[in-house]
Design an enzyme around this catalytic site. Structure first.
Site, PDB file in Angstrom:
ATOM      1  N   GLY A   1      -1.401  -2.791 -29.878  1.00  0.00           N
ATOM      2  CA  GLY A   1      -0.423  -3.803 -28.754  1.00  0.00           C
ATOM      3  C   GLY A   1      -0.409  -3.421 -27.537  1.00  0.00           C
ATOM      4  O   GLY A   1       0.735  -3.236 -26.635  1.00  0.00           O
TER       5      GLY A   1
ATOM      6  N   HIS B   1       3.772   6.533 -18.207  1.00  0.00           N
ATOM      7  CA  HIS B   1       5.178   6.163 -17.840  1.00  0.00           C
ATOM      8  C   HIS B   1       6.423   6.934 -17.980  1.00  0.00           C
ATOM      9  O   HIS B   1       7.079   6.340 -18.234  1.00  0.00           O
ATOM     10  CB  HIS B   1       4.587   4.238 -18.137  1.00  0.00           C
TER      11      HIS B   1
ATOM     12  N   ASN C   1      -4.087  -5.860 -32.129  1.00  0.00           N
ATOM     13  CA  ASN C   1      -3.039  -6.647 -31.096  1.00  0.00           C
ATOM     14  C   ASN C   1      -2.476  -8.258 -31.899  1.00  0.00           C
ATOM     15  O   ASN C   1      -3.717  -8.920 -32.031  1.00  0.00           O
ATOM     16  CB  ASN C   1      -3.820  -7.273 -30.302  1.00  0.00           C
TER      17      ASN C   1
END
Ligand code: NAD
Ligand code: ZN
Length: 251
Positions: free
Chosen positions: A191, A118, A217
């Protein structure tokens, strides 16, 4: 839990090419809020409005005001989970980190091969005159509450190279991430809720290619059935323990 940590360590200790895949959860213990977790930012903001490319073009100020909330994000420090992953790379186990985060904390913790799906906040471009800036040029003013403005043409349309909603992912990086998922023998998720494309896809590619699968997680995910080792907990506590176990196994 201890048993799962040991299993994860065994997989990593044997691995010749491990890949780590991270999402917002790895940076939660650095003080950066996640989007979808329990204190997730989407409870407060409409992403389509504040974090989309069309929203940015309509109103860059709203985007920056939202980012101000993440101010910590832009000045946060890596936590033990980031350092543990960098250490696994130095040990020759982890060959790549694929991240959805834009906070640059992996690099700051010492990871060398980081694929940023991203993008990141590191560089900004003026959409009007195409001047390019380093984030550091605006950081001090931003801390005081001032939003970035082009020094050359005065435009407020100075966009960070983070991928906003409605923008394509950097294709080259995505291609490399898919290649890494295909060739790795161990794939560890840390995560991520694994709901956003391509996060939802990469673990399946790795699994199909025969990788051993680990997930750390804070809560279960939809993809849990494909993982060989599932550890529910905080990344900053779990990952250093995994590294300790790997070291014992390698002695
Ligand atoms: P997400 O917010 O959808 O999910 C985060 C996951 O992390 C949740 O499942 C949550 O249970 C888990 N988690 C929370 N705290 C944790 C901890 N201490 N240890 C382990 N797990 C923990 O995040 P996502 O899946 O990465 O996808 C959302 C998008 O938001 C991504 O595109 C990402 O780029 C972006 N984002 C980035 C940042 C950042 O750069 N730090 C912050 C927020 C969101
Ligand atoms: Zn300009």
């Amino acid at each position: 839990m201890e048993e799962e940590i040991r299993k994860a360590a065994e997989i990593l200790a044997k691995s010749k090419h491990a890949v780590v895949f991270t999402g917002a959860g790895i940076s939660a213990e650095s003080g950066i809020p996640t989007f979808r977790g329990k204190d997730g930012l989407w409870k407060k903001y409409d992403p389509e409005e504040v974090a989309s490319i069309s929203g940015f073009k309509r109103n860059p100020r709203a985007f920056w005001e939202f980012s101000m909330e993440l101010k910590d994000k832009l000045f946060a420090e890596p936590n033990p989970a980031h350092y543990a992953i960098a250490e696994l790379e130095r040990m020759g186990i982890v060959k790549a980190v694929i991240t959805q985060n834009i906070d640059m904390l992996h690099q700051r913790a010492g990871s060398r091969r980081v694929l940023e799906l991203h993008g990141s906040m590191d560089k900004l471009d003026c959409l009007d005159c195409h001047e390019t800036y380093d984030w550091s040029e605006f950081a001090e003013d931003f801390k005081k509450g001032e939003i970035p403005r082009c020094r050359k043409c005065g435009s407020y349309y100075v966009k960070p190279r983070a991928v906003l909603f409605g923008e394509p992912l950097p294709q080259r990086t995505l291609f490399e991430a898919i290649e890494e998922a295909k060739r790795c023998d161990a794939f560890m998720v840390v995560g991520s809720s694994l709901v956003v494309y391509p996060a939802a896809e990469l673990p399946y590619i790795a699994k199909k290619s025969g990788a051993k699968m680990i997930i750390v997680n804070a809560e279960p995910t939809m993809a849990d059935p494909i993982f060989d080792v599932k550890i529910i907990g905080n990344a900053g506590e779990i990952l250093p323990k995994i590294v300790e176990e790997v070291k014992k196994l390698r002695r």
